[in-house]
Design an enzyme around this catalytic site. Structure first.
Site, mmCIF file in Angstrom:
data_model
loop_
_atom_site.group_PDB
_atom_site.id
_atom_site.type_symbol
_atom_site.label_atom_id
_atom_site.label_comp_id
_atom_site.label_asym_id
_atom_site.label_seq_id
_atom_site.Cartn_x
_atom_site.Cartn_y
_atom_site.Cartn_z
ATOM 1 N NE ARG A 85 4.313 -16.288 -20.788
ATOM 2 C CZ ARG A 85 5.292 -15.498 -20.380
ATOM 3 N NH1 ARG A 85 6.561 -15.771 -20.619
ATOM 4 N NH2 ARG A 85 5.013 -14.387 -19.732
ATOM 5 N N GLY A 86 4.028 -13.651 -23.537
ATOM 6 C CA GLY A 86 4.555 -12.381 -23.058
ATOM 7 C C GLY A 86 4.416 -11.384 -24.204
ATOM 8 C CB ALA A 87 2.956 -7.988 -24.311
ATOM 9 N NE ARG A 143 -2.497 -15.476 -25.440
ATOM 10 C CZ ARG A 143 -1.759 -15.384 -24.332
ATOM 11 N NH1 ARG A 143 -0.454 -15.369 -24.390
ATOM 12 N NH2 ARG A 143 -2.344 -15.306 -23.141
ATOM 13 C CD GLN A 186 1.587 -17.738 -17.423
ATOM 14 O OE1 GLN A 186 1.109 -18.052 -16.328
ATOM 15 N NE2 GLN A 186 0.838 -17.476 -18.465
ATOM 16 C CG ASP A 209 -0.272 -8.987 -21.582
ATOM 17 O OD1 ASP A 209 -0.020 -9.123 -20.366
ATOM 18 O OD2 ASP A 209 0.126 -9.778 -22.450
ATOM 19 C CG ASN A 235 0.604 -7.911 -16.370
ATOM 20 O OD1 ASN A 235 1.191 -8.144 -17.434
ATOM 21 N ND2 ASN A 235 1.047 -8.382 -15.221
ATOM 22 C CE LYS A 236 -1.169 -14.463 -17.766
ATOM 23 N NZ LYS A 236 -2.124 -14.980 -18.779
HETATM 24 O O1 MRU Z 1 -0.499 -15.175 -20.985
HETATM 25 P P1 MRU Z 1 0.897 -14.647 -21.040
HETATM 26 O O2 MRU Z 1 1.894 -15.537 -20.376
HETATM 27 O O3 MRU Z 1 1.307 -14.256 -22.439
HETATM 28 O O4 MRU Z 1 0.820 -13.316 -20.194
HETATM 29 C C1 MRU Z 1 1.971 -12.541 -20.071
HETATM 30 C C2 MRU Z 1 1.837 -11.424 -19.131
HETATM 31 O O5 MRU Z 1 0.785 -11.119 -18.615
HETATM 32 C C3 MRU Z 1 3.081 -10.610 -18.910
HETATM 33 O O6 MRU Z 1 3.135 -10.145 -17.604
HETATM 34 C C4 MRU Z 1 3.039 -9.412 -19.858
HETATM 35 O O7 MRU Z 1 2.876 -9.848 -21.183
HETATM 36 C C5 MRU Z 1 4.250 -8.591 -19.764
HETATM 37 S S1 MRU Z 1 5.609 -9.378 -20.556
HETATM 38 C C6 MRU Z 1 6.934 -8.378 -20.530
#
Ligand code: MRU
Length: 347
Positions: free
Chosen positions: A47-49, A90, A198, A239, A249-250
């Site tokens: 996970r994470g972009a 996703r 997270q 993201d 973002n999250k």
């Molecule tokens: O649902 P996730 O855990 O994939 O969400 C991740 C985020 O929102 C991060 O903050 C974002 O991807 C930046 S990662 C460098």
């Protein structure tokens, strides 16, 4: 800022550390089918972009490894179909589509070559995506570290560290780590980040491993912390960033940014340019993932809400550009108006 192996290619498929089990269990898995990689992305094992982008690039390599076609053109077509399938895992992080499009362009370019050569070209491209991602994360971390004073308290949300990027620094946490490496005394309030935690599971873990002071708070404590403690900055990742700077973002990032404005605290978004979607004029066009009700109605196997309660579970929100003080990317620190500062970097 992780020393763990996050994403790698091995003979049988795409290797990942299963992030759903962290911090208590460091279990490595290998996705040997496209379906298992799709599931790993969907269920946030990776996970994470930026990390989603890198794992998807290796997913294209996996599609090529599994493809049985003997005609080079048909082979390339099937690899692209595999990419399209992974793209349905996703919807919000644009890095997924960015990496898969790049892999599709690569296979198109070599589609008249023998199949083994196509496979090799795809593996090289995935290595290049990973390598470039590592380099840009470090560059943006260095640029962002300049924004933090000698003694700074920051709030961060979700996890934008090495685990989210498949490398050591990450983005928002990279800025913090670089500042700490430069001798600055940084303390971090870590939003736990409901519903999937997270922040508490991954960010607190990464900061502690790096020896950076971390204080865990529930998301709904951020306003009180801003009012009663000296908070110098809010830093989070992204993201997807629209051409005008609006940032997905999250879920919870938007609330944090609005609170920060009320308290006169700068908000920094740290993200590579691969997270910018120049095709979208504003954040209103960013697709927001909605996830299963169970994530909000309980934790793992424990149900906390009444059975059958109605649940709304958007995984991301959009922070309008007007709340963002600066966007930190590999080309430096960008200031508003972002249409202009980002526009100059359009590729
Ligand atoms: O649902 P996730 O855990 O994939 O969400 C991740 C985020 O929102 C991060 O903050 C974002 O991807 C930046 S990662 C460098």
């Amino acid at each position: 800022m992780t020393q763990l192996r996050v994403i790698w290619w091995e003979e049988n498929g795409v290797g990942l550390i299963d992030q759903t089990l962290l911090p208590h269990k460091e279990k490595e898995i290998v996705c040997e089918t496209l379906e298992s990689l799709w599931e790993a992305i969907k269920s946030l094992r990776v996970r994470g972009a930026p990390a989603i982008g890198v794992s998807a690039a290796y997913g294209a390599v996996l599609a090529a490894k599994l493809c049985q076609k003997s005609d080079p053109k048909k082979f390339a077509e099937e690899v692209k179909e595999g990419c399209d399938y992974l793209a349905t895992s996703r919807p919000t992080a644009v890095n997924l589509f960015w990496a898969l499009d790049r892999m599709k362009r690569k296979v198109d370019k070599v589609s008249d070559r023998p199949i083994e050569e196509q496979r090799e070209a795809l593996l090289e491209e995935a290595y290049a995506i990973e390598h470039e991602n590592n380099e840009v994360c470090e560059r943006l971390s260095i640029a962002g570290a300049e924004l933090l004073g000698e003694e700074s308290q920051v709030i961060t949300h979700c996890n934008a560290g090495g685990l989210a990027c498949g490398n050591y620094y990450g983005t928002a946490l990279g800025v913090i780590l670089k500042a700490a490496e430069h001798g600055k005394k940084i303390g971090v309030y870590v939003d736990e980040t409901r519903p999937l935690l997270q922040g508490s599971r991954l960010t607190a873990f990464e900061l502690m491993k790096a020896g950076v002071e971390a204080t865990l708070i529930c998301d709904n404590m951020a306003g009180h912390v801003m009012k009663t403690k000296d908070v110098d900055a809010v830093i989070f990742g992204a993201d997807r960033i629209a051409a005008n700077g609006d940032t997905a973002n999250k879920i919870g990032s938007y609330s944090l940014a609005v609170l920060a404005k009320e308290h006169g605290i700068p908000v920094y978004v740290a993200a590579p340019l691969s997270t910018v979607d120049f095709s979208l004029g504003s954040g209103d066009e960013i697709p927001i993932e909605e996830r299963l009700p169970e994530e909000v109605a309980g934790w793992q196997t424990t149900r906390t809400a009444p059975r059958d309660v109605k649940v709304y579970n958007p995984a991301f929100d959009v922070t309008p550009a007007k709340y963002i003080t600066a966007i930190i990317c590999e080309e430096g620190v960008l200031h508003p108006p972002f249409e202009e500062s980002l526009g100059k970097l359009k590729r």
